[in-house]
Scaffold this motif. Structure first.
Motif, PDB file in Angstrom:
ATOM      1  N   GLN A  15      38.858  14.920  10.924  1.00  0.00           N
ATOM      2  CA  GLN A  15      38.822  15.372   9.460  1.00  0.00           C
ATOM      3  C   GLN A  15      39.007  13.746   8.857  1.00  0.00           C
ATOM      4  O   GLN A  15      38.295  13.807   7.887  1.00  0.00           O
ATOM      5  CB  GLN A  15      40.060  16.121   9.138  1.00  0.00           C
ATOM      6  CG  GLN A  15      40.082  17.416   9.838  1.00  0.00           C
ATOM      7  CD  GLN A  15      38.686  18.064   9.777  1.00  0.00           C
ATOM      8  OE1 GLN A  15      38.189  18.013   8.805  1.00  0.00           O
ATOM      9  NE2 GLN A  15      38.288  18.670  10.772  1.00  0.00           N
ATOM     10  N   LYS A  18      35.765  11.472  10.336  1.00  0.00           N
ATOM     11  CA  LYS A  18      34.430  12.103  10.436  1.00  0.00           C
ATOM     12  C   LYS A  18      33.693  11.613  11.671  1.00  0.00           C
ATOM     13  O   LYS A  18      32.938  10.590  11.475  1.00  0.00           O
ATOM     14  CB  LYS A  18      33.561  11.938   9.175  1.00  0.00           C
ATOM     15  CG  LYS A  18      32.356  12.674   8.905  1.00  0.00           C
ATOM     16  CD  LYS A  18      31.711  12.312   7.632  1.00  0.00           C
ATOM     17  CE  LYS A  18      30.703  13.125   7.618  1.00  0.00           C
ATOM     18  NZ  LYS A  18      29.637  13.171   6.467  1.00  0.00           N
ATOM     19  N   LYS A  60      31.931  17.935  11.213  1.00  0.00           N
ATOM     20  CA  LYS A  60      33.236  18.785  11.524  1.00  0.00           C
ATOM     21  C   LYS A  60      33.070  19.325  12.788  1.00  0.00           C
ATOM     22  O   LYS A  60      31.963  19.995  13.155  1.00  0.00           O
ATOM     23  CB  LYS A  60      33.728  19.622  10.137  1.00  0.00           C
ATOM     24  CG  LYS A  60      34.039  18.967   9.064  1.00  0.00           C
ATOM     25  CD  LYS A  60      34.383  20.119   8.325  1.00  0.00           C
ATOM     26  CE  LYS A  60      34.702  19.335   6.844  1.00  0.00           C
ATOM     27  NZ  LYS A  60      35.080  20.300   5.747  1.00  0.00           N
TER      28      LYS A  60
END
Length: 303
Positions: A15, A18, A60
């Motif tokens: 997170q 990326k 994600k």
């Protein structure tokens, strides 16, 4: 190495970082890998790249996958940024082998940890390593492919085309001058450029899979490829111009590898192309595998 990679993956925060997506598909390489600084900035760092189908448009990881099972590879600076991988990469065993193979001023620009995940590990299309790590006035790239698991027909072993090391480098993967010199931020950062060499036979499967590859006995073998099955701990040496690939891993067995790429250095009159996608920050040089350089490094580290 496998235990150390587990530690690195456990500490990785997708997170916050990326991660980039990775694929050897030609169009995907130019569109996706050529659109993010994450790929370019990985030269001397440890960056994580997920399978192209493992993440959404924002990068994600999909909820159905754990972060460990989403990964395609980790690169491209493990050999300089991590003590475990550096110890192997710059070891006397590696240096002695490289010297025995005829290198006089070898340097290490790149390393990769490839996962080839069970069931979901994607294929690697036909390519020459010298396309991605280009030197002048002659190509000098060599790959050292270390099997961390048994690599078999079942879980996606290497395939190579004998005799292709005698063929010229057909294309290079370079920084796009339209983007970097021309300032066009809508252009892709990286592009393939074909090299004009009439002596090199056209190879129609560059960056692709031969027709019928799903049935290797009739597909790959008809195109001249041979399987290179090996055991964990085996090292496969790959000439920079050899056409090689690997099929997807649809089995339940892992097939992890650690790969080094080296080239001759300036001591042999060889220049690393300034247009190569991979560039170290200004003032930082590729680690040397010359015995004298390694001896000086060991002496400097003594208390």
């Amino acid at each position: 190495m496998k235990a150390r990679m587990e530690e690195l993956v456990d500490a990785w925060d997708p997170q916050a970082e990326k991660p980039g997506k990775f694929s050897t598909d030609v169009k995907y390489q130019m569109q996706m890998q050529g659109a993010s600084d994450y790929f370019l900035d990985s030269a001397d760092r440890i960056h994580f790249f997920i399978e192209k189908d493992a993440g959404d448009e924002d990068g994600k990881i999909k909820n159905s996958l754990s972060k460990a099972r989403s990964l395609n590879k980790v690169g491209h600076g493990l050999h300089v940024a991590d003590p475990v991988f550096r110890e192997y990469s710059q070891s006397s065993k590696v240096a002695d082998l490289v010297e025995e193979l005829g290198y006089r001023d070898p340097v290490l620009p790149q390393s990769m940890y490839i996962f080839k995940q069970p069931v979901t590990g994607s294929e690697v299309t036909s390519h020459q390593d010298s396309s991605f790590l280009h030197t002048t006035p002659r190509p000098t790239c060599m790959g050292l492919w270390l099997a961390l698991d048994d690599a078999t027909l079942e879980n996606g072993c290497l395939w190579a085309r004998p005799g292709s090391h005698l063929e010229a480098v057909r294309r290079v993967f370079v920084r796009n001058p339209e983007y970097f010199e021309g300032g066009n931020r809508k252009a892709t950062q990286l592009v393939f450029e074909n090299l004009d060499d009439s002596k090199a036979p056209a190879w129609e499967w560059e960056g692709k899979m031969p027709d019928g590859f799903e049935a290797p006995s009739s597909g790959l073998r008809e195109k001249g490829f041979k399987a290179l099955e090996c055991e964990a701990g085996d090292l496969v040496v790959i000439h920079g111009q050899v056409d090689h690939l690997s099929l997807a891993n649809t089995s339940a067995k892992p097939r992890e590898t650690f790969q080094l790429h080296l080239v001759e250095g300036p001591g042999e009159g060889i220049t690393w192309s300034p247009r190569n996608w991979l560039q170290y920050p200004t003032g930082k040089t590729f680690p040397s595998l010359r015995p004298s350089a390694r001896k000086r490094k060991a002496e400097d580290s003594d208390p």
